[in-house]
Scaffold this motif. Structure first.
Motif, PDB file in Angstrom:
ATOM      1  N   VAL A  18       0.844  -1.200   0.000  1.00  9.14           N
ATOM      2  CA  VAL A  18       0.000   0.000   0.000  1.00  9.14           C
ATOM      3  C   VAL A  18       0.874   1.243   0.000  1.00  9.14           C
ATOM      4  O   VAL A  18       0.630   2.187  -0.755  1.00  9.14           O
ATOM      5  CB  VAL A  18      -0.969  -0.004   1.208  1.00  9.14           C
ATOM      6  CG1 VAL A  18      -1.619   1.359   1.395  1.00  9.14           C
ATOM      7  CG2 VAL A  18      -2.026  -1.078   1.025  1.00  9.14           C
ATOM      8  N   ARG A  19       1.897   1.253   0.838  1.00  9.68           N
ATOM      9  CA  ARG A  19       2.796   2.409   0.905  1.00  9.68           C
ATOM     10  C   ARG A  19       3.415   2.702  -0.462  1.00  9.68           C
ATOM     11  O   ARG A  19       3.444   3.839  -0.913  1.00  9.68           O
ATOM     12  CB  ARG A  19       3.896   2.190   1.939  1.00  9.68           C
ATOM     13  CG  ARG A  19       4.732   3.441   2.198  1.00  9.68           C
ATOM     14  CD  ARG A  19       6.027   3.145   2.938  1.00  9.68           C
ATOM     15  NE  ARG A  19       6.959   2.385   2.131  1.00  9.68           N
ATOM     16  CZ  ARG A  19       7.643   2.873   1.085  1.00  9.68           C
ATOM     17  NH1 ARG A  19       7.473   4.103   0.689  1.00  9.68           N
ATOM     18  NH2 ARG A  19       8.473   2.114   0.418  1.00  9.68           N
ATOM     19  N   GLU A  20       3.885   1.671  -1.143  1.00  9.40           N
ATOM     20  CA  GLU A  20       4.509   1.850  -2.459  1.00  9.40           C
ATOM     21  C   GLU A  20       3.508   2.335  -3.506  1.00  9.40           C
ATOM     22  O   GLU A  20       3.826   3.219  -4.308  1.00  9.40           O
ATOM     23  CB  GLU A  20       5.170   0.553  -2.903  1.00  9.40           C
ATOM     24  CG  GLU A  20       6.416   0.227  -2.106  1.00  9.40           C
ATOM     25  CD  GLU A  20       7.066  -1.072  -2.519  1.00  9.40           C
ATOM     26  OE1 GLU A  20       6.796  -1.567  -3.640  1.00  9.40           O
ATOM     27  OE2 GLU A  20       7.856  -1.596  -1.711  1.00  9.40           O
ATOM     28  N   LEU A  21       2.304   1.770  -3.506  1.00  8.48           N
ATOM     29  CA  LEU A  21       1.294   2.204  -4.483  1.00  8.48           C
ATOM     30  C   LEU A  21       0.874   3.645  -4.235  1.00  8.48           C
ATOM     31  O   LEU A  21       0.655   4.403  -5.187  1.00  8.48           O
ATOM     32  CB  LEU A  21       0.082   1.270  -4.451  1.00  8.48           C
ATOM     33  CG  LEU A  21       0.320  -0.160  -4.954  1.00  8.48           C
ATOM     34  CD1 LEU A  21      -0.914  -1.015  -4.719  1.00  8.48           C
ATOM     35  CD2 LEU A  21       0.729  -0.177  -6.416  1.00  8.48           C
ATOM     36  N   LEU A  22       0.770   4.033  -2.963  1.00  6.56           N
ATOM     37  CA  LEU A  22       0.461   5.432  -2.645  1.00  6.56           C
ATOM     38  C   LEU A  22       1.613   6.341  -3.054  1.00  6.56           C
ATOM     39  O   LEU A  22       1.395   7.409  -3.642  1.00  6.56           O
ATOM     40  CB  LEU A  22       0.179   5.588  -1.151  1.00  6.56           C
ATOM     41  CG  LEU A  22      -1.172   5.071  -0.651  1.00  6.56           C
ATOM     42  CD1 LEU A  22      -1.189   4.986   0.875  1.00  6.56           C
ATOM     43  CD2 LEU A  22      -2.309   5.936  -1.165  1.00  6.56           C
ATOM     44  N   ILE A  27      -2.663   4.797  -6.472  1.00 11.57           N
ATOM     45  CA  ILE A  27      -3.929   4.686  -5.757  1.00 11.57           C
ATOM     46  C   ILE A  27      -4.150   5.942  -4.919  1.00 11.57           C
ATOM     47  O   ILE A  27      -3.185   6.627  -4.561  1.00 11.57           O
ATOM     48  CB  ILE A  27      -3.993   3.426  -4.866  1.00 11.57           C
ATOM     49  CG1 ILE A  27      -2.913   3.456  -3.779  1.00 11.57           C
ATOM     50  CG2 ILE A  27      -3.904   2.160  -5.715  1.00 11.57           C
ATOM     51  CD1 ILE A  27      -3.014   2.332  -2.756  1.00 11.57           C
ATOM     52  N   ALA A  28      -5.418   6.210  -4.608  1.00 13.68           N
ATOM     53  CA  ALA A  28      -5.753   7.377  -3.794  1.00 13.68           C
ATOM     54  C   ALA A  28      -5.817   7.027  -2.311  1.00 13.68           C
ATOM     55  O   ALA A  28      -5.445   7.823  -1.464  1.00 13.68           O
ATOM     56  CB  ALA A  28      -7.087   7.966  -4.239  1.00 13.68           C
ATOM     57  N   ALA A  56      -8.269  -0.865  -2.678  1.00 11.01           N
ATOM     58  CA  ALA A  56      -7.754   0.477  -2.946  1.00 11.01           C
ATOM     59  C   ALA A  56      -8.650   1.194  -3.939  1.00 11.01           C
ATOM     60  O   ALA A  56      -9.272   0.570  -4.795  1.00 11.01           O
ATOM     61  CB  ALA A  56      -6.329   0.388  -3.506  1.00 11.01           C
ATOM     62  N   GLN A  57      -8.683   2.515  -3.819  1.00 12.94           N
ATOM     63  CA  GLN A  57      -9.448   3.329  -4.755  1.00 12.94           C
ATOM     64  C   GLN A  57      -8.460   4.003  -5.712  1.00 12.94           C
ATOM     65  O   GLN A  57      -7.421   4.503  -5.287  1.00 12.94           O
ATOM     66  CB  GLN A  57     -10.271   4.381  -4.012  1.00 12.94           C
ATOM     67  CG  GLN A  57     -11.428   3.809  -3.225  1.00 12.94           C
ATOM     68  CD  GLN A  57     -11.009   3.032  -1.995  1.00 12.94           C
ATOM     69  OE1 GLN A  57     -10.158   3.475  -1.237  1.00 12.94           O
ATOM     70  NE2 GLN A  57     -11.592   1.866  -1.801  1.00 12.94           N
ATOM     71  N   SER A  58      -8.826   3.988  -6.993  1.00 16.33           N
ATOM     72  CA  SER A  58      -7.944   4.544  -8.010  1.00 16.33           C
ATOM     73  C   SER A  58      -8.752   4.922  -9.243  1.00 16.33           C
ATOM     74  O   SER A  58      -9.953   4.714  -9.307  1.00 16.33           O
ATOM     75  CB  SER A  58      -6.870   3.507  -8.390  1.00 16.33           C
ATOM     76  OG  SER A  58      -5.935   4.070  -9.276  1.00 16.33           O
ATOM     77  N   LYS A  59      -8.033   5.463 -10.214  1.00 20.47           N
ATOM     78  CA  LYS A  59      -8.624   5.715 -11.532  1.00 20.47           C
ATOM     79  C   LYS A  59      -8.624   4.403 -12.312  1.00 20.47           C
ATOM     80  O   LYS A  59      -7.664   3.630 -12.245  1.00 20.47           O
ATOM     81  CB  LYS A  59      -7.783   6.725 -12.319  1.00 20.47           C
ATOM     82  CG  LYS A  59      -7.768   8.120 -11.770  1.00 20.47           C
ATOM     83  CD  LYS A  59      -6.884   8.986 -12.659  1.00 20.47           C
ATOM     84  CE  LYS A  59      -6.822  10.412 -12.170  1.00 20.47           C
ATOM     85  NZ  LYS A  59      -5.952  11.223 -13.031  1.00 20.47           N
TER      86      LYS A  59
END
Length: 104
Positions: A18-22, A27-28, A56-59
């Motif tokens: 999660v940390r890396e994707l943020l 991801i939002a 996760a929420q994202s486009k």
């Protein structure tokens, strides 16, 4: 906007993912559900699989980038699905929209 649902083997560090994707602005926001048990049958035997599930929420346009990032990180296929967000409360929507502008 979409929910991206990622099923990680328990051996992986979901919080680090999660940390890396943020950090990569893929991801939002995200939540992690630990010790998720899923079941399947193999040769008549009930099999339990323990996972961490990241929601996760994202486009929607970033889905393939998220898949590539995870495959690159783990070197294997990770079960990932995307579901559209078709309705939400105002509070949820405002939280996502405030982070949405930060995404690539």
């Amino acid at each position: 906007m979409v929910n991206i649902i990622i099923y990680l083997k328990k051996t992986y560090n979901a919080k680090e993912v999660v940390r890396e994707l943020l950090a990569e602005k893929l991801i939002a926001s995200a939540s992690i559900d630990e010790n998720n048990i899923s079941y399947k049958m193999e040769n008549g035997v009930l099999i339990e699989e323990l996972s961490s599930v990241i929601t996760a929420q994202s486009k929607s346009l970033l889905f393939s980038d998220i898949v590539k990032a995870l495959q690159s990180k783990f070197g294997e296929e990770i079960p990932i699905i995307s579901t559209p967000i078709v309705g939400s409360t105002r509070v949820f929507e405002e939280n996502i929209i405030s982070q949405h502008t930060l995404l690539v």
